[in-house]
Motif scaffolding. Structure first.
Motif, PDB file in Angstrom:
ATOM      1  N   GLU A  34       0.819  -1.221   0.000  1.00  0.00           N
ATOM      2  CA  GLU A  34       0.000   0.000   0.000  1.00  0.00           C
ATOM      3  C   GLU A  34       0.851   1.268   0.000  1.00  0.00           C
ATOM      4  O   GLU A  34       0.531   2.241  -0.692  1.00  0.00           O
ATOM      5  CB  GLU A  34      -0.928  -0.020   1.220  1.00  0.00           C
ATOM      6  N   LEU A  35       1.949   1.278   0.743  1.00  0.00           N
ATOM      7  CA  LEU A  35       2.814   2.456   0.795  1.00  0.00           C
ATOM      8  C   LEU A  35       3.418   2.735  -0.579  1.00  0.00           C
ATOM      9  O   LEU A  35       3.410   3.880  -1.051  1.00  0.00           O
ATOM     10  CB  LEU A  35       3.917   2.276   1.843  1.00  0.00           C
ATOM     11  N   GLU A  36       3.925   1.697  -1.229  1.00  0.00           N
ATOM     12  CA  GLU A  36       4.481   1.877  -2.571  1.00  0.00           C
ATOM     13  C   GLU A  36       3.407   2.384  -3.531  1.00  0.00           C
ATOM     14  O   GLU A  36       3.657   3.308  -4.319  1.00  0.00           O
ATOM     15  CB  GLU A  36       5.092   0.574  -3.097  1.00  0.00           C
ATOM     16  N   ASP A  37       2.229   1.800  -3.480  1.00  0.00           N
ATOM     17  CA  ASP A  37       1.130   2.253  -4.340  1.00  0.00           C
ATOM     18  C   ASP A  37       0.813   3.726  -4.112  1.00  0.00           C
ATOM     19  O   ASP A  37       0.566   4.471  -5.065  1.00  0.00           O
ATOM     20  CB  ASP A  37      -0.128   1.418  -4.116  1.00  0.00           C
ATOM     21  N   ASP A  38       0.828   4.154  -2.854  1.00  0.00           N
ATOM     22  CA  ASP A  38       0.550   5.557  -2.542  1.00  0.00           C
ATOM     23  C   ASP A  38       1.584   6.480  -3.184  1.00  0.00           C
ATOM     24  O   ASP A  38       1.242   7.520  -3.732  1.00  0.00           O
ATOM     25  CB  ASP A  38       0.512   5.795  -1.029  1.00  0.00           C
ATOM     26  N   TYR A  39       2.844   6.096  -3.116  1.00  0.00           N
ATOM     27  CA  TYR A  39       3.890   6.920  -3.732  1.00  0.00           C
ATOM     28  C   TYR A  39       3.842   6.843  -5.247  1.00  0.00           C
ATOM     29  O   TYR A  39       4.063   7.843  -5.933  1.00  0.00           O
ATOM     30  CB  TYR A  39       5.271   6.552  -3.195  1.00  0.00           C
ATOM     31  N   LEU A  40       3.564   5.670  -5.785  1.00  0.00           N
ATOM     32  CA  LEU A  40       3.482   5.545  -7.240  1.00  0.00           C
ATOM     33  C   LEU A  40       2.427   6.483  -7.825  1.00  0.00           C
ATOM     34  O   LEU A  40       2.613   6.998  -8.933  1.00  0.00           O
ATOM     35  CB  LEU A  40       3.164   4.100  -7.641  1.00  0.00           C
ATOM     36  N   ASP A  41       1.360   6.722  -7.083  1.00  0.00           N
ATOM     37  CA  ASP A  41       0.327   7.644  -7.556  1.00  0.00           C
ATOM     38  C   ASP A  41       0.880   9.042  -7.835  1.00  0.00           C
ATOM     39  O   ASP A  41       0.297   9.804  -8.589  1.00  0.00           O
ATOM     40  CB  ASP A  41      -0.815   7.745  -6.547  1.00  0.00           C
ATOM     41  N   LYS A  42       2.020   9.376  -7.242  1.00  0.00           N
ATOM     42  CA  LYS A  42       2.630  10.696  -7.405  1.00  0.00           C
ATOM     43  C   LYS A  42       3.720  10.717  -8.481  1.00  0.00           C
ATOM     44  O   LYS A  42       4.267  11.770  -8.772  1.00  0.00           O
ATOM     45  CB  LYS A  42       3.234  11.145  -6.076  1.00  0.00           C
ATOM     46  N   ALA A  43       4.036   9.572  -9.032  1.00  0.00           N
ATOM     47  CA  ALA A  43       5.159   9.473  -9.979  1.00  0.00           C
ATOM     48  C   ALA A  43       4.817  10.096 -11.327  1.00  0.00           C
ATOM     49  O   ALA A  43       3.681   9.992 -11.801  1.00  0.00           O
ATOM     50  CB  ALA A  43       5.565   8.013 -10.173  1.00  0.00           C
ATOM     51  N   TRP A  44       5.807  10.711 -11.935  1.00  0.00           N
ATOM     52  CA  TRP A  44       5.649  11.259 -13.278  1.00  0.00           C
ATOM     53  C   TRP A  44       5.594  10.097 -14.271  1.00  0.00           C
ATOM     54  O   TRP A  44       6.400   9.171 -14.206  1.00  0.00           O
ATOM     55  CB  TRP A  44       6.828  12.172 -13.619  1.00  0.00           C
ATOM     56  N   GLY A  45       4.647  10.125 -15.197  1.00  0.00           N
ATOM     57  CA  GLY A  45       4.573   9.105 -16.245  1.00  0.00           C
ATOM     58  C   GLY A  45       4.132   7.743 -15.761  1.00  0.00           C
ATOM     59  O   GLY A  45       4.533   6.714 -16.315  1.00  0.00           O
ATOM     60  N   LEU A  46       3.291   7.698 -14.753  1.00  0.00           N
ATOM     61  CA  LEU A  46       2.819   6.436 -14.186  1.00  0.00           C
ATOM     62  C   LEU A  46       2.127   5.581 -15.246  1.00  0.00           C
ATOM     63  O   LEU A  46       1.345   6.078 -16.044  1.00  0.00           O
ATOM     64  CB  LEU A  46       1.839   6.734 -13.044  1.00  0.00           C
ATOM     65  N   GLU A  47       2.445   4.293 -15.253  1.00  0.00           N
ATOM     66  CA  GLU A  47       1.833   3.325 -16.154  1.00  0.00           C
ATOM     67  C   GLU A  47       1.388   2.115 -15.334  1.00  0.00           C
ATOM     68  O   GLU A  47       1.833   1.940 -14.197  1.00  0.00           O
ATOM     69  CB  GLU A  47       2.828   2.894 -17.233  1.00  0.00           C
TER      70      GLU A  47
END
Length: 112
Positions: A67-80
């Protein structure tokens, strides 16, 4: 020993590269150990998105993101859909193909 194919990245590895990884290490650790200087502003503590990669092949071999990684991934540039934080994605026995996005949200890079 699994391999990680790193697709060309303008600054980090313009020609792309193929590196050996150890099962049980993170993609980030393998990249850094093999001189692919991916940003990791939080020192691999899952507190930023600067080590974001897109896993083009072998994604299914990685353990599911927590869940923590998913939360940060939501903020990533160019998320796929196949995006991961390389500091959290642990290499198994399968080869991987990864792409390092061109940009990060890091406003201050230690690379000069």
């Amino acid at each position: 020993m699994p391999q990680i194919v790193v697709l060309p990245h303008e600054q980090l590895c313009p020609e792309g590269t193929v590196i050996e990884a150890d099962s049980g290490e993170t993609i980030c650790q393998a990249l850094l150990r093999n001189h692919v200087d991916i940003e990791h502003a939080c020192e691999m503590s899952c507190a930023c998105t600067t080590c974001h990669v897109v896993v083009r092949e072998g994604y299914e071999s990685l353990a599911e993101a927590d869940e923590l990684e998913d939360d940060y991934l939501d903020k990533a540039w160019g998320l796929e859909p196949d995006s991961r934080l390389s500091c959290q994605a642990i290499v198994d026995d399968e080869n991987l193909v990864v792409e390092i996005p061109r940009y990060t949200i890091n406003m201050v890079s230690e690379r000069h």
